[in-house]
Motif scaffolding. Structure first.
Motif, PDB file in Angstrom:
ATOM      1  N   LEU A   1      15.564-111.987  88.336  1.00 29.20           N
ATOM      2  CA  LEU A   1      14.366-112.816  88.529  1.00 29.20           C
ATOM      3  C   LEU A   1      13.508-112.108  89.570  1.00 29.20           C
ATOM      4  CD1 LEU A   1      14.443-116.686  89.132  1.00 29.20           C
ATOM      5  CD2 LEU A   1      12.759-115.197  90.201  1.00 29.20           C
TER       6      LEU A   1
ATOM      7  N   GLY B   1       9.524-112.067  91.751  1.00 30.53           N
ATOM      8  CA  GLY B   1       8.282-112.782  92.057  1.00 30.53           C
ATOM      9  C   GLY B   1       7.357-111.896  92.871  1.00 30.53           C
TER      10      GLY B   1
ATOM     11  N   MET C   1      18.556-114.370  96.259  1.00 31.57           N
ATOM     12  CA  MET C   1      17.462-113.452  96.580  1.00 31.57           C
ATOM     13  C   MET C   1      17.720-112.745  97.907  1.00 31.57           C
ATOM     14  SD  MET C   1      13.404-114.168  97.207  1.00 31.57           S
ATOM     15  CE  MET C   1      13.650-113.994  98.983  1.00 31.57           C
TER      16      MET C   1
ATOM     17  N   PHE D   1      10.714-109.521  96.661  1.00 30.19           N
ATOM     18  CA  PHE D   1       9.486-108.790  97.005  1.00 30.19           C
ATOM     19  C   PHE D   1       8.755-109.527  98.126  1.00 30.19           C
ATOM     20  CE2 PHE D   1       9.284-105.363  94.018  1.00 30.19           C
ATOM     21  CZ  PHE D   1      10.010-105.789  92.913  1.00 30.19           C
TER      22      PHE D   1
ATOM     23  N   ASP E   1      17.665-111.395  92.741  1.00 27.87           N
ATOM     24  CA  ASP E   1      16.240-111.164  92.937  1.00 27.87           C
ATOM     25  C   ASP E   1      16.070-110.307  94.191  1.00 27.87           C
ATOM     26  OD1 ASP E   1      13.363-113.372  92.949  1.00 27.87           O
ATOM     27  OD2 ASP E   1      13.580-111.385  93.832  1.00 27.87           O
TER      28      ASP E   1
ATOM     29  N   THR F   1       8.049-120.333 102.369  1.00 28.33           N
ATOM     30  CA  THR F   1       8.869-119.198 102.829  1.00 28.33           C
ATOM     31  C   THR F   1       7.984-117.991 103.123  1.00 28.33           C
ATOM     32  OG1 THR F   1       9.191-118.698 100.485  1.00 28.33           O
ATOM     33  CG2 THR F   1      10.968-119.885 101.620  1.00 28.33           C
TER      34      THR F   1
ATOM     35  N   ASN G   1      17.198-122.039  93.364  1.00 27.29           N
ATOM     36  CA  ASN G   1      16.539-120.792  93.702  1.00 27.29           C
ATOM     37  C   ASN G   1      16.565-120.661  95.217  1.00 27.29           C
ATOM     38  OD1 ASN G   1      14.925-118.520  93.825  1.00 27.29           O
ATOM     39  ND2 ASN G   1      13.037-119.702  93.780  1.00 27.29           N
TER      40      ASN G   1
ATOM     41  N   LYS H   1       1.047-111.617  95.617  1.00 27.67           N
ATOM     42  CA  LYS H   1       1.583-111.268  96.930  1.00 27.67           C
ATOM     43  C   LYS H   1       0.807-110.131  97.589  1.00 27.67           C
ATOM     44  CE  LYS H   1       6.198-113.219  96.597  1.00 27.67           C
ATOM     45  NZ  LYS H   1       7.668-112.983  96.585  1.00 27.67           N
TER      46      LYS H   1
ATOM     47  N   PHE I   1       9.798-110.078 101.159  1.00 29.14           N
ATOM     48  CA  PHE I   1      10.661-110.757 102.129  1.00 29.14           C
ATOM     49  C   PHE I   1      11.366-109.742 103.028  1.00 29.14           C
ATOM     50  CE2 PHE I   1      10.504-115.213 100.973  1.00 29.14           C
ATOM     51  CZ  PHE I   1      10.016-115.182  99.677  1.00 29.14           C
TER      52      PHE I   1
ATOM     53  N   ASP J   1       9.316-123.991  89.362  1.00 31.05           N
ATOM     54  CA  ASP J   1      10.030-123.805  90.631  1.00 31.05           C
ATOM     55  C   ASP J   1       9.403-124.705  91.683  1.00 31.05           C
ATOM     56  OD1 ASP J   1      10.494-121.170  93.064  1.00 31.05           O
ATOM     57  OD2 ASP J   1      11.981-122.565  92.248  1.00 31.05           O
TER      58      ASP J   1
ATOM     59  N   ARG K   1       8.487-115.112  88.293  1.00 32.35           N
ATOM     60  CA  ARG K   1       8.020-116.300  89.028  1.00 32.35           C
ATOM     61  C   ARG K   1       6.547-116.088  89.357  1.00 32.35           C
ATOM     62  NH1 ARG K   1       7.137-117.892  94.182  1.00 32.35           N
ATOM     63  NH2 ARG K   1       7.635-120.092  94.710  1.00 32.35           N
TER      64      ARG K   1
ATOM     65  N   CYS L   1      20.030-118.583  91.768  1.00 35.30           N
ATOM     66  CA  CYS L   1      19.372-117.290  91.976  1.00 35.30           C
ATOM     67  C   CYS L   1      19.568-116.873  93.431  1.00 35.30           C
ATOM     68  CB  CYS L   1      17.878-117.371  91.661  1.00 35.30           C
ATOM     69  SG  CYS L   1      17.037-115.795  91.935  1.00 35.30           S
TER      70      CYS L   1
END
Ligand SMILES: Cn1cnc2c(O)nc(N)nc21
Length: 265
Positions: free
Chosen positions: A198, A200, A122, A171, A168, A45, A98, A204, A173, A39, A239, A120
């Motif tokens: 998907l 990620g 999200m 997570f 997605d 972001t 993505n 995090k 965000f 990716d 991811r 994707c």
């Protein structure tokens, strides 16, 4: 899906791969470690990230997509919300878009419709600069699911067949720790949308908060745990930053999924 941020300010590896040769070397290492996707993102972001110009994003992303495709047998996904970057990255060989903004930027939906590659979608609550201020939901799973379903329907109306879509929950965000933990616990509900999932969570803050680890580099074991939980709940693409470690963990999940109990078909 191995993360390759070509940005100066990404939360976990900001600045390490700005140099194209170093970025390509990292892509080589992740493919060797078992990554099915790489990716490539040119605009961080992370919460509070500085926006970048289209020209800057193009300069960072497009040559690298081309270089990876010229040498490695891997699907390159382009992490962007910008229509021009989508177009140029796909022209350079990207095989997946993505978009953390789920094609909501002006022109993004139409561009994705013309590009034929999978997308994707999200969920993000607002924009990186404000999303973590005071995120609030009545029911985070219901509301994120409803958003993703609405974006799927928008895509279908724009001529993007559902078979080209992934979703997605995003997570981190616009989610508190509780929201992130609820999304993980209820992740199997997103399978109802009928498109691949998907996720990620790698390194995090949801992992850091539970473990008390301020440094993203100290979040590997927690990241592996949540990757396994997500895979068991049906996520098809993870991811991650730590490809080798996660690949091993997911191989164990797959081995157990494949076995059959007496009486099972
Ligand atoms: C670019 N990016 C950062 N975090 C992400 C996540 O959780 N999902 C997707 N699809 N992209 C992400």
């Amino acid at each position: 899906m191995g993360v390759l941020n070509v940005t100066p300010d990404s939360f976990s590896d900001g600045g390490r791969f700005i140099d194209p040769e170093r970025a390509l070397q990292h892509a080589r290492e992740m493919v060797a470690a078992g990554a099915s996707f790489i990716d490539v993102g040119g605009e961080s972001t992370r919460p509070g990230a500085e926006p970048v110009s289209v020209e800057q994003e193009l300069e960072r992303v497009v040559p690298l997509v081309a270089a990876i495709r010229a040498e490695l047998d891997v699907v390159v996904s382009v992490d962007t919300s910008t229509p021009e970057v989508m177009r140029e990255a796909v022209a350079a060989g990207a095989g997946l878009i993505n978009d953390v903004r789920a094609l909501q930027r002006p022109g993004a939906l139409a561009m994705a419709a013309t590009l034929e590659v999978p997308v994707c979608l999200m969920h993000m609550l607002g924009e990186p600069g404000t999303m973590q201020v005071a995120p609030h939901y009545q029911d985070v799973i219901a509301e994120v699911s409803a958003f993703l379903l609405q974006r799927i329907e928008c895509c279908e109306a724009a001529g993007i067949d559902r078979s080209r879509l992934l979703v997605d929950p995003g997570f981190g965000f616009g989610k508190t720790l509780e929201h992130n933990l609820q999304l993980l616990r209820g992740l199997d509900r997103f399978a109802r949308l009928g498109v691949p999932l998907l996720v990620g969570m790698s390194r995090k803050s949801m992992v850091g908060a539970v473990l008390g680890r301020a440094d993203p580099a100290d979040r590997l074991y927690g990241s592996l745990a949540v990757a396994v939980m997500a895979a068991q709940a049906g996520a098809q693409i993870l991811r991650v930053h730590d490809v080798k470690e996660t690949h091993d963990a997911l191989a164990m999940v797959d081995a157990v999924k494949k076995t059959r109990l007496v009486g099972e078909d």
